[in-house]
Design a protein around this motif. Structure first.
Motif, short mmCIF file in Angstrom:
data_model
loop_
_atom_site.label_atom_id
_atom_site.label_comp_id
_atom_site.label_asym_id
_atom_site.label_seq_id
_atom_site.Cartn_x
_atom_site.Cartn_y
_atom_site.Cartn_z
N CYS A 1 -34.73 -16.24 73.96
CA CYS A 1 -34.89 -17.54 74.62
C CYS A 1 -33.53 -18.13 74.99
O CYS A 1 -33.37 -18.76 76.04
CB CYS A 1 -35.65 -18.51 73.71
N GLY A 2 -32.53 -17.95 74.11
CA GLY A 2 -31.20 -18.44 74.43
C GLY A 2 -30.62 -17.77 75.65
O GLY A 2 -29.97 -18.41 76.50
N GLN A 3 -30.85 -16.47 75.79
CA GLN A 3 -30.36 -15.75 76.96
C GLN A 3 -31.07 -16.21 78.24
O GLN A 3 -30.45 -16.37 79.30
CB GLN A 3 -30.54 -14.25 76.76
N LYS A 4 -32.39 -16.44 78.15
CA LYS A 4 -33.13 -16.92 79.31
C LYS A 4 -32.70 -18.34 79.67
O LYS A 4 -32.66 -18.71 80.86
CB LYS A 4 -34.62 -16.86 79.03
N LEU A 5 -32.38 -19.15 78.66
CA LEU A 5 -31.89 -20.49 78.92
C LEU A 5 -30.57 -20.45 79.68
O LEU A 5 -30.34 -21.21 80.62
CB LEU A 5 -31.72 -21.24 77.59
N ALA A 6 -29.70 -19.55 79.27
CA ALA A 6 -28.43 -19.41 79.97
C ALA A 6 -28.65 -19.01 81.43
O ALA A 6 -27.95 -19.49 82.35
CB ALA A 6 -27.55 -18.38 79.26
N ALA A 7 -29.63 -18.13 81.69
CA ALA A 7 -29.93 -17.73 83.07
C ALA A 7 -30.44 -18.91 83.89
O ALA A 7 -30.12 -19.06 85.07
CB ALA A 7 -30.95 -16.60 83.06
N CYS A 8 -31.25 -19.78 83.25
CA CYS A 8 -31.75 -20.97 83.96
C CYS A 8 -30.62 -21.93 84.28
O CYS A 8 -30.56 -22.51 85.37
CB CYS A 8 -32.81 -21.67 83.10
N GLU A 9 -29.70 -22.12 83.33
CA GLU A 9 -28.59 -23.04 83.56
C GLU A 9 -27.67 -22.55 84.68
O GLU A 9 -27.04 -23.35 85.37
CB GLU A 9 -27.79 -23.21 82.27
N ALA A 10 -27.59 -21.22 84.86
CA ALA A 10 -26.74 -20.68 85.91
C ALA A 10 -27.25 -21.04 87.30
O ALA A 10 -26.50 -20.99 88.28
CB ALA A 10 -26.65 -19.16 85.77
N GLN A 11 -28.52 -21.40 87.43
CA GLN A 11 -29.12 -21.74 88.71
C GLN A 11 -29.04 -23.22 89.02
O GLN A 11 -29.52 -23.66 90.06
CB GLN A 11 -30.58 -21.28 88.75
N VAL B 1 -22.85 -22.76 77.68
CA VAL B 1 -23.95 -21.93 77.22
C VAL B 1 -23.71 -21.61 75.75
O VAL B 1 -22.67 -21.07 75.39
CB VAL B 1 -24.05 -20.63 78.04
N VAL B 2 -24.70 -21.99 74.92
CA VAL B 2 -24.59 -21.74 73.48
C VAL B 2 -25.30 -20.44 73.17
O VAL B 2 -26.50 -20.29 73.44
CB VAL B 2 -25.21 -22.89 72.67
N ALA B 3 -24.59 -19.51 72.62
CA ALA B 3 -25.18 -18.21 72.29
C ALA B 3 -25.82 -18.30 70.90
O ALA B 3 -25.25 -18.84 69.97
CB ALA B 3 -24.11 -17.13 72.30
N VAL B 4 -27.04 -17.80 70.77
CA VAL B 4 -27.74 -17.77 69.50
C VAL B 4 -27.56 -16.40 68.89
O VAL B 4 -27.98 -15.39 69.47
CB VAL B 4 -29.25 -18.07 69.69
N GLU B 5 -26.90 -16.37 67.77
CA GLU B 5 -26.64 -15.10 67.11
C GLU B 5 -27.78 -14.76 66.16
O GLU B 5 -28.26 -15.61 65.43
CB GLU B 5 -25.33 -15.17 66.34
N GLU B 6 -28.20 -13.55 66.18
CA GLU B 6 -29.26 -13.09 65.30
C GLU B 6 -28.64 -12.65 63.97
O GLU B 6 -27.73 -11.83 63.92
CB GLU B 6 -30.02 -11.92 65.92
N THR B 7 -29.14 -13.26 62.90
CA THR B 7 -28.68 -12.91 61.56
C THR B 7 -29.87 -12.45 60.75
O THR B 7 -30.82 -13.20 60.55
CB THR B 7 -28.04 -14.12 60.86
N ALA B 8 -29.84 -11.24 60.33
CA ALA B 8 -30.98 -10.68 59.59
C ALA B 8 -31.05 -11.31 58.20
O ALA B 8 -30.05 -11.56 57.55
CB ALA B 8 -30.84 -9.17 59.47
N LYS C 1 -44.69 -17.54 73.51
CA LYS C 1 -43.37 -17.26 74.04
C LYS C 1 -43.17 -17.96 75.38
O LYS C 1 -42.11 -18.54 75.66
CB LYS C 1 -43.19 -15.76 74.20
N SER C 2 -44.20 -17.92 76.24
CA SER C 2 -44.11 -18.57 77.54
C SER C 2 -43.92 -20.07 77.39
O SER C 2 -43.16 -20.71 78.11
CB SER C 2 -45.36 -18.26 78.36
N PHE C 3 -44.63 -20.64 76.42
CA PHE C 3 -44.54 -22.09 76.17
C PHE C 3 -43.13 -22.47 75.72
O PHE C 3 -42.52 -23.42 76.20
CB PHE C 3 -45.58 -22.51 75.15
N TYR C 4 -42.58 -21.72 74.75
CA TYR C 4 -41.24 -22.02 74.25
C TYR C 4 -40.21 -21.88 75.38
O TYR C 4 -39.27 -22.68 75.50
CB TYR C 4 -40.87 -21.08 73.11
N PHE C 5 -40.37 -20.81 76.19
CA PHE C 5 -39.44 -20.60 77.29
C PHE C 5 -39.50 -21.75 78.28
O PHE C 5 -38.46 -22.27 78.72
CB PHE C 5 -39.78 -19.28 77.98
N ALA C 6 -40.69 -22.21 78.62
CA ALA C 6 -40.83 -23.31 79.56
C ALA C 6 -40.23 -24.59 79.00
O ALA C 6 -39.58 -25.35 79.69
CB ALA C 6 -42.31 -23.52 79.90
#
Length: 420
Positions: free
Chosen positions: A287-297, A26-33, A3-8
């Protein structure tokens, strides 16, 4: 860790893309079961390796040809005559591909006797020959198909049909001579051929009795159909036939049996895989949500470049120790020679003294002087030959046992490096 690797990796990609654009959506990734509904009929399927369920068939019996009966002067001949029945022998080799369908390569051969109405007196049309018939036959286990698979079933009925080739030779009259033929009106036609090749069709039915896992007894009735020239006589019906009754044994190589699988057994595994897919989708959303947080900075501040000045480090006092009365560098001391060589390479302007010593308590002063010289030269040679140090940077000295740098005598069997 993953998870840490993918996030980085995602964050690094975002930083790279932002350097080329002023704004980034910011592209939101929707979870589809993932849900898979799998229907199965709870059927046990049979299968086996290609190495399994082979068999050898050995048998013997009698055969009776049906050819030109009821022609000319022989019109009253019996259709089935025990005097025309002869022995026949059987060898087969095959495999059951499924519990319902099999194949075999089957050979049947022996002597033949029949009435030939074209032969002259006194043979009264009686003819003999030998033949062998080889067929590729498909076999159907009727009981397994209609009554369910049972490997221990005692009795089975197996219809079969096939195509093949037949070679008949040695066609002679009853006296053993090549038969002389006449037509129906008595006109003599001359000598007959003595052999024939034909392509017959075979059909029949086998009754199989299980004796044990490896051996079956069988009895089968078979009929083989030929063109009218099979026996080199073309009168009467356009099809000749040869009917045989054979009994013998099937030898099942390795036994006969089947593996079983039921597709319903894997439904739970499919459901577990679907759950794993849904978990991965959830992680992707995080990961998509964390990516959005990184882009905000963004944008990130430029790092300051730090300039490091080159410096020359002074060598530590280094020695190479030797065994008593020896000028050979020990393996445990080679690291000290290597360290000095690396220091000289890092400091190409520096020169050193290579000073050899000997133990005063062992040997004479004259002997110890020569020994210390050998020790110093051994170290200098190693620096030059093994590590490429220029010899002009080395000043070799020998002190023998006159000078003792250590208060403990046996410590003085050394070579010491000093900076000039």
């Amino acid at each position: 860790m993953k998870k840490s690797f993918y996030f980085a990796a995602l964050c690094a990609g975002a930083l790279f893309m932002s350097a080329e654009a002023n704004a980034q959506e910011v592209v939101a990734v929707e979870e589809t079961a993932v849900t898979t509904e799998y229907n199965c009929d709870n059927t046990n399927h049979k299968y086996a390796s290609w190495r399994d369920n082979w068999f050898i068939q050995l048998g013997a019996g009698v055969n009776q040809p049906f050819v030109e009966y009821g022609i000319g002067y022989d019109a009253d001949v019996k259709t089935i005559d025990k005097n025309r029945m002869t022995a026949v022998y059987n060898f087969g080799f095959g495999r059951w591909m499924t519990p319902y369908l099999g194949f075999r390569l089957n050979a049947v051969g022996g002597a033949l006797h029949w009435d030939n109405p074209t032969l002259t007196e006194p043979n009264n049309g009686w003819t003999k020959a030998k033949h062998v018939n080889v067929n590729f036959e498909l076999m159907w286990d009727m009981f397994n198909s209609l009554g369910g698979v049972n490997e221990k079933r005692v009795f089975s009925i197996i219809p079969f049909a096939g195509l093949g080739g037949d070679y008949t030779w040695g066609i002679r009259d009853r006296e053993g001579n090549i038969a002389a033929a006449t037509n129906i009106n008595g006109w003599r036609k001359g000598g007959m051929k003595t052999e024939s090749w034909t392509l017959p069709v075979t059909a029949g039915i086998q009754f199989r009795f299980r004796l044990c896992k490896y051996v079956d007894f069988f009895a089968e009735a078979r009929a083989t159909f030929y063109g009218d020239n099979w026996n080199l006589c073309s009168y009467g019906d356009p099809i000749d036939a040869n009917v045989a009754a054979i009994g013998g044994f099937n030898i099942n190589i390795g036994g006969r049996g089947w593996n079983t699988f039921n597709e319903c057994d894997y439904v739970s595994q499919i459901a577990a895989l679907n759950n794993q897919v849904n978990d991965l989708r959830g992680q992707l959303l995080d990961c998509g949500q964390k990516l959005a947080a990184c882009e905000a900075q963004l944008p990130c501040p430029e790092p300051q470049q730090v300039v490091v000045k080159d410096c020359v480090s002074a060598p530590l006092m280094s020695v190479v120790r030797f065994n008593i009365n020896s000028a050979k560098i020990r393996k445990s001391e080679a690291i000290n020679v290597y360290n000095m060589a690396e220091w000289l390479k890092a400091n190409p302007e520096e020169k050193i003294d290579v000073v050899g010593y000997a133990d005063r308590e062992t040997g004479t002063a004259e002997y110890n002087l020569k020994l210390s010289e050998k020790r110093a030269n051994a170290v200098a040679d190693a620096l030059v030959n093994e590590y490429g140090i220029d010899r002009s940077r080395l000043n070799v000295k020998c002190e023998g046992s006159d000078a003792q740098p250590y208060s403990t005598n046996d410590w003085n069997r050394v070579v010491i490096f000093t900076q000039k």
